[in-house]
Design a protein around this motif. Structure first.
Motif, PDB file in Angstrom:
ATOM      1  N   ASP A 181       0.838  -1.211   0.000  1.00  0.00           N
ATOM      2  CA  ASP A 181       0.000   0.000   0.000  1.00  0.00           C
ATOM      3  C   ASP A 181       0.870   1.257   0.000  1.00  0.00           C
ATOM      4  O   ASP A 181       0.560   2.245  -0.678  1.00  0.00           O
ATOM      5  N   HIS A 182       1.970   1.220   0.750  1.00  0.00           N
ATOM      6  CA  HIS A 182       2.890   2.357   0.805  1.00  0.00           C
ATOM      7  C   HIS A 182       3.511   2.613  -0.576  1.00  0.00           C
ATOM      8  O   HIS A 182       3.637   3.766  -0.997  1.00  0.00           O
ATOM      9  N   PHE A 183       3.892   1.542  -1.264  1.00  0.00           N
ATOM     10  CA  PHE A 183       4.430   1.692  -2.625  1.00  0.00           C
ATOM     11  C   PHE A 183       3.422   2.419  -3.517  1.00  0.00           C
ATOM     12  O   PHE A 183       3.780   3.340  -4.257  1.00  0.00           O
ATOM     13  N   ALA A 184       2.158   2.012  -3.441  1.00  0.00           N
ATOM     14  CA  ALA A 184       1.115   2.644  -4.262  1.00  0.00           C
ATOM     15  C   ALA A 184       0.946   4.116  -3.887  1.00  0.00           C
ATOM     16  O   ALA A 184       0.820   4.974  -4.769  1.00  0.00           O
ATOM     17  N   ARG A 185       0.952   4.427  -2.582  1.00  0.00           N
ATOM     18  CA  ARG A 185       0.830   5.827  -2.150  1.00  0.00           C
ATOM     19  C   ARG A 185       2.017   6.667  -2.615  1.00  0.00           C
ATOM     20  O   ARG A 185       1.897   7.872  -2.783  1.00  0.00           O
ATOM     21  N   CYS A 186       3.167   6.028  -2.807  1.00  0.00           N
ATOM     22  CA  CYS A 186       4.366   6.742  -3.269  1.00  0.00           C
ATOM     23  C   CYS A 186       4.392   6.906  -4.789  1.00  0.00           C
ATOM     24  O   CYS A 186       5.374   7.396  -5.344  1.00  0.00           O
ATOM     25  N   GLY A 187       3.328   6.490  -5.456  1.00  0.00           N
ATOM     26  CA  GLY A 187       3.227   6.692  -6.900  1.00  0.00           C
ATOM     27  C   GLY A 187       3.719   5.536  -7.751  1.00  0.00           C
ATOM     28  O   GLY A 187       3.754   5.653  -8.975  1.00  0.00           O
ATOM     29  N   ALA A 216      10.882   4.808  -1.903  1.00  0.00           N
ATOM     30  CA  ALA A 216       9.645   4.409  -1.233  1.00  0.00           C
ATOM     31  C   ALA A 216       9.932   3.380  -0.141  1.00  0.00           C
ATOM     32  O   ALA A 216       9.394   3.480   0.971  1.00  0.00           O
ATOM     33  N   PHE A 217      10.787   2.421  -0.419  1.00  0.00           N
ATOM     34  CA  PHE A 217      11.132   1.382   0.568  1.00  0.00           C
ATOM     35  C   PHE A 217      11.783   1.998   1.800  1.00  0.00           C
ATOM     36  O   PHE A 217      11.422   1.674   2.926  1.00  0.00           O
ATOM     37  N   ASN A 218      12.716   2.888   1.584  1.00  0.00           N
ATOM     38  CA  ASN A 218      13.438   3.516   2.702  1.00  0.00           C
ATOM     39  C   ASN A 218      12.554   4.437   3.524  1.00  0.00           C
ATOM     40  O   ASN A 218      12.832   4.691   4.694  1.00  0.00           O
ATOM     41  N   SER A 219      11.478   4.958   2.932  1.00  0.00           N
ATOM     42  CA  SER A 219      10.582   5.854   3.676  1.00  0.00           C
ATOM     43  C   SER A 219       9.477   5.106   4.410  1.00  0.00           C
ATOM     44  O   SER A 219       8.670   5.717   5.103  1.00  0.00           O
ATOM     45  N   PHE A 220       9.445   3.790   4.296  1.00  0.00           N
ATOM     46  CA  PHE A 220       8.415   2.967   4.946  1.00  0.00           C
ATOM     47  C   PHE A 220       8.715   2.838   6.419  1.00  0.00           C
ATOM     48  O   PHE A 220       9.691   2.238   6.826  1.00  0.00           O
ATOM     49  N   LYS A 221       7.847   3.437   7.255  1.00  0.00           N
ATOM     50  CA  LYS A 221       8.035   3.409   8.707  1.00  0.00           C
ATOM     51  C   LYS A 221       6.729   3.157   9.396  1.00  0.00           C
ATOM     52  O   LYS A 221       5.703   3.526   9.006  1.00  0.00           O
TER      53      LYS A 221
END
Length: 141
Positions: free
Chosen positions: A44-50, A136-141
């Motif tokens: 879901d985070h990947f999708a939110r990051c575009g 996007a991966f590195n910003s996943f928290k």
């Protein structure tokens, strides 16, 4: 001679320094604490990051001795994501070793990986959207 005012100043400085030191130690110990998040949260985070997540498929986590795993297809290319339970000592040590090495072996082949807290990503190094995926991966928290 030390006056009461100077003593208060010294105590204030000592207290401030102690709180600062405690904050630094506490925050560094909690760095990348994303063990409570799931693989679904990451897609879901990947999708939110575009990023255009086209599909998500389960993978066998035992290949890397992880807790869970998935393959995410982004722009027609798959990347692998493995999640470790850092609440377990053995998995915490395993992911620390993977982070230190920067690679893993699968069927005798060496693959570069990225580690973010409890998550390990494989396959992004050769993906056309590497920069966006890594960000996007590195910003996943």
């Amino acid at each position: 001679m030390v006056t009461i005012t100077k003593l208060r100043d010294y105590c204030s400085v000592a207290l401030t320094a102690s709180l600062l030191l405690f904050s630094i130690l506490f925050l560094s110990a909690c760095d990348k604490a994303n063990n409570h998040l799931t693989l679904g949260n990451l897609s879901d985070h990947f999708a939110r990051c575009g990023l255009k997540v086209e599909s998500v498929q389960p993978l066998e986590p035992g290949v890397l001795k992880a807790t869970s795993a998935m393959a995410v297809t982004i722009s027609g290319r798959e990347i692998g994501i493995y999640k470790y339970d850092t609440g377990l000592d053995v998995q915490k040590k395993r992911i620390a070793r993977i982070a230190d090495d920067g690679f893993i072996y699968i069927v005798g082949l060496k693959y570069p990986v990225l580690v973010n807290g409890s998550f390990v990503m494989i396959g992004a190094h050769s993906h056309p959207q590497k920069t966006e995926i890594v960000k996007a991966f590195n910003s996943f928290k």
